[in-house]
Design a protein around this motif. Sequence first.
Motif, mmCIF file in Angstrom:
data_model
loop_
_atom_site.group_PDB
_atom_site.id
_atom_site.type_symbol
_atom_site.label_atom_id
_atom_site.label_comp_id
_atom_site.label_asym_id
_atom_site.label_seq_id
_atom_site.Cartn_x
_atom_site.Cartn_y
_atom_site.Cartn_z
ATOM 1 N N LEU A 128 3.663 -5.178 -9.377
ATOM 2 C CA LEU A 128 2.539 -5.942 -8.937
ATOM 3 C C LEU A 128 2.881 -6.286 -7.458
ATOM 4 O O LEU A 128 1.966 -6.123 -6.507
ATOM 5 C CB LEU A 128 2.171 -7.317 -9.643
ATOM 6 N N CYS A 129 4.173 -6.447 -7.315
ATOM 7 C CA CYS A 129 4.604 -6.710 -5.772
ATOM 8 C C CYS A 129 4.258 -5.470 -5.005
ATOM 9 O O CYS A 129 3.995 -5.596 -3.691
ATOM 10 C CB CYS A 129 5.790 -7.095 -5.789
ATOM 11 N N SER A 131 2.335 -2.908 -5.416
ATOM 12 C CA SER A 131 1.064 -2.713 -5.424
ATOM 13 C C SER A 131 0.199 -3.392 -4.173
ATOM 14 O O SER A 131 -0.500 -3.212 -3.407
ATOM 15 C CB SER A 131 0.192 -2.911 -6.744
ATOM 16 N N LEU A 132 0.501 -4.825 -4.391
ATOM 17 C CA LEU A 132 -0.294 -5.609 -3.421
ATOM 18 C C LEU A 132 0.216 -5.300 -1.982
ATOM 19 O O LEU A 132 -0.500 -5.280 -1.035
ATOM 20 C CB LEU A 132 0.069 -7.056 -3.944
ATOM 21 N N THR A 133 1.494 -5.027 -1.810
ATOM 22 C CA THR A 133 1.953 -4.708 -0.328
ATOM 23 C C THR A 133 1.294 -3.352 0.106
ATOM 24 O O THR A 133 1.019 -3.455 1.258
ATOM 25 C CB THR A 133 3.591 -4.348 -0.367
ATOM 26 N N ILE A 135 -1.661 -2.269 -0.562
ATOM 27 C CA ILE A 135 -3.183 -2.543 -0.572
ATOM 28 C C ILE A 135 -3.201 -3.207 0.770
ATOM 29 O O ILE A 135 -3.807 -2.928 1.551
ATOM 30 C CB ILE A 135 -3.712 -3.189 -1.550
ATOM 31 N N VAL A 136 -2.314 -4.134 1.019
ATOM 32 C CA VAL A 136 -2.461 -5.009 2.384
ATOM 33 C C VAL A 136 -2.294 -4.132 3.385
ATOM 34 O O VAL A 136 -2.827 -3.966 4.594
ATOM 35 C CB VAL A 136 -1.513 -6.120 2.152
ATOM 36 N N THR A 363 -5.702 0.102 -7.275
ATOM 37 C CA THR A 363 -6.270 -0.997 -7.841
ATOM 38 C C THR A 363 -6.489 -0.731 -9.595
ATOM 39 O O THR A 363 -6.456 -1.598 -10.359
ATOM 40 C CB THR A 363 -7.527 -1.234 -7.110
ATOM 41 N N ASP A 366 -3.141 -0.245 -11.487
ATOM 42 C CA ASP A 366 -1.956 -1.487 -11.787
ATOM 43 C C ASP A 366 -2.558 -2.769 -11.647
ATOM 44 O O ASP A 366 -2.156 -3.444 -12.369
ATOM 45 C CB ASP A 366 -1.350 -1.164 -10.024
ATOM 46 N N LEU A 367 -3.982 -2.988 -11.202
ATOM 47 C CA LEU A 367 -4.670 -4.221 -11.225
ATOM 48 C C LEU A 367 -5.736 -4.740 -12.264
ATOM 49 O O LEU A 367 -6.047 -5.775 -12.659
ATOM 50 C CB LEU A 367 -5.090 -4.719 -9.957
#
Length: 633
Positions: A128-129, A131-133, A135-136, A363, A366-367
């Motif tokens: 998750l960390c 993936s979010l990194t 995406i940003v 997205t 992973d999300l």
Amino acid sequence: MPPPAPMRFSVADYVIFALLLVFSSVIGLFYALSGGRQRTTQEFLLAGRSMTFMPVALSLLATFQSAVAILGVPAEIYTNGTQYWFLGCSYFLGLLIPAHIFLPVFYRLGLTSTYEYLELRFNKATRLCGSLTFIVQMVIYMGVVLYAPALALNAVTGFNLWGAVLAIGLVCTLYTAVGGLKAVIWTDVFQTLVMFSGQLAVIIIGAKQAGGMAEVWQSAVNGGKITGIDLNPDPFERHTFWTLAVGGVFMMLALYGVNQAQVQRYLSSRSEKQAKLSCYAVFPCQQIVLALGCLMGLVMYARYGENSPLQQGYVTASDQMVLYFVMDVLQDYPGLPGLFIACLFSGALSTISSAFSSLAAVTMADLIKPYYPDMTESQATLISKCLALGYGLLCLGMAYIASLMGSVLQAALSIFGMIGGPLLGTFCLGMFFPMANSVGAISGLVAGLIMAFWIGIGSFISKGARLSFANTTSVQNITISMATTAMTTATTTLAASAGPTGLKKFYSLSYLWYSGYNAATVVIVGLLVSFLTGPMKGEDVNPSTVVPVLRYLLFFLPERCKEKLTCGVRYQPANSEPGLQHSLMLHKESNGVVGQDKTNWTSQKQGLGDELCKDWDIVKEDLAVEILQETPL
């Protein structure tokens, strides 16, 4: 001195530019209405894993050969000479290592999102960390890479700014959302050919007007623009041979080794061999692209000498010089300026469409999908298309925000490069160090990001202050160098009597070392935290997620010593490993498994054969034959 370039496009220029948009849209519609018609997520996000190496290679090339690179590299050569050309030396290892280390791991695990690997190796939180990194990183970059070339085009030619932004953004969103990755790859192929054509046209005509390529070269020699090999090992020197040839390797690994936009193309290949061939094929293509950018810079110098359009006040920023040069050189050739603008925006299209596709894949995989395991394939495909559409609209919003950033624009570009190094370090920590645990991975990623932003923002502020002192007009006069780095400043030489010291010296670290430095921070912090919190045991590590690189490098050691280097990881025999990993891929797809906890890896592995036999009817015929060939049951 040549007169100012004309500020208007001809009808032929507009027609050629429009044809680029039309052909790109047609390719997307073709793949929406033919073949698998994007009915499954595998077809939409991974092109049905059916691509051959050549289109994949050209797509890999186009993904980060964006408009800012087309504008930035010639201006860099014009300003600082040909030292930048040695970046090509980094391409060899920068593509060979991904082909033989990163790519086989990702391909054999049958992933959709690169960050699925982080769950297979560590846990869901690490995934998750990561993936979010990512995406940003991509969301910030999308708007900038769309807005920056449109702004330069508007400043030099009077081309409508928001008309260009909307046309590119909407067309790109259309063919990505309806045609999926297959459309993205084939439009990348078309756009790559347009990029080559546009740059070649400018170089050939510009060199002819300058008296031939020999005259161009002689002019560059006389002006001191042909630089030799600078073997200074100082990492704080912006460009030396070691900085470009060695530091550039880490930049390439961050892009071609672990970036989702590139890995997604590897995974779309019909076989691992085809994926590796795409890495090999992109090497000469990268060299050609670099050579074209450098030659254009030399032709610019032959035309203007030391009286650059920027110094004469014809343009207000370095990245506008190339467009001014194009309009000046091609003013008597109707249609050719339009060809170069098509070349410029082909770079933007290929980069943005890749961002849409990779963001939709991350997205979804992973999300969304992990939390809705009962989602049907048709629902998942529809949501993936909506995600691509949503990210396209978000890109237009980010372009508007970029228009309000002013001098912060360079900082936004810098963020893209700052994040790549820590993500590279996280994957290296997982693949090369079996004792690393999930706490160490997350701690290392956070430490790497903190270090990256500290150096990056500190460097930006420090250089911004010194630029102001040096009477440059604004931070926007910084030339944007390679788009893939997206964090460098290609400025004129700063006049300073004494070199920087203390933190300012620290902030002057060459941008090409950023990826390597930040990746090393992740690995060091990750290993320290792992040892403090209890290193992972070898038998608890999924062997498909670890590469015994030390065992390969130290092949001359006795077998007992090499066994210790595996840290207790139970690697499968070489001849059975591909079959096991391919079976794991099918097992994941048929049962909705997207990750594994280290505690149940052994039991899953033992029951894998029985599961596949029970569910044999859901396995596609071609994959079933491949498993029977690789793993006798």
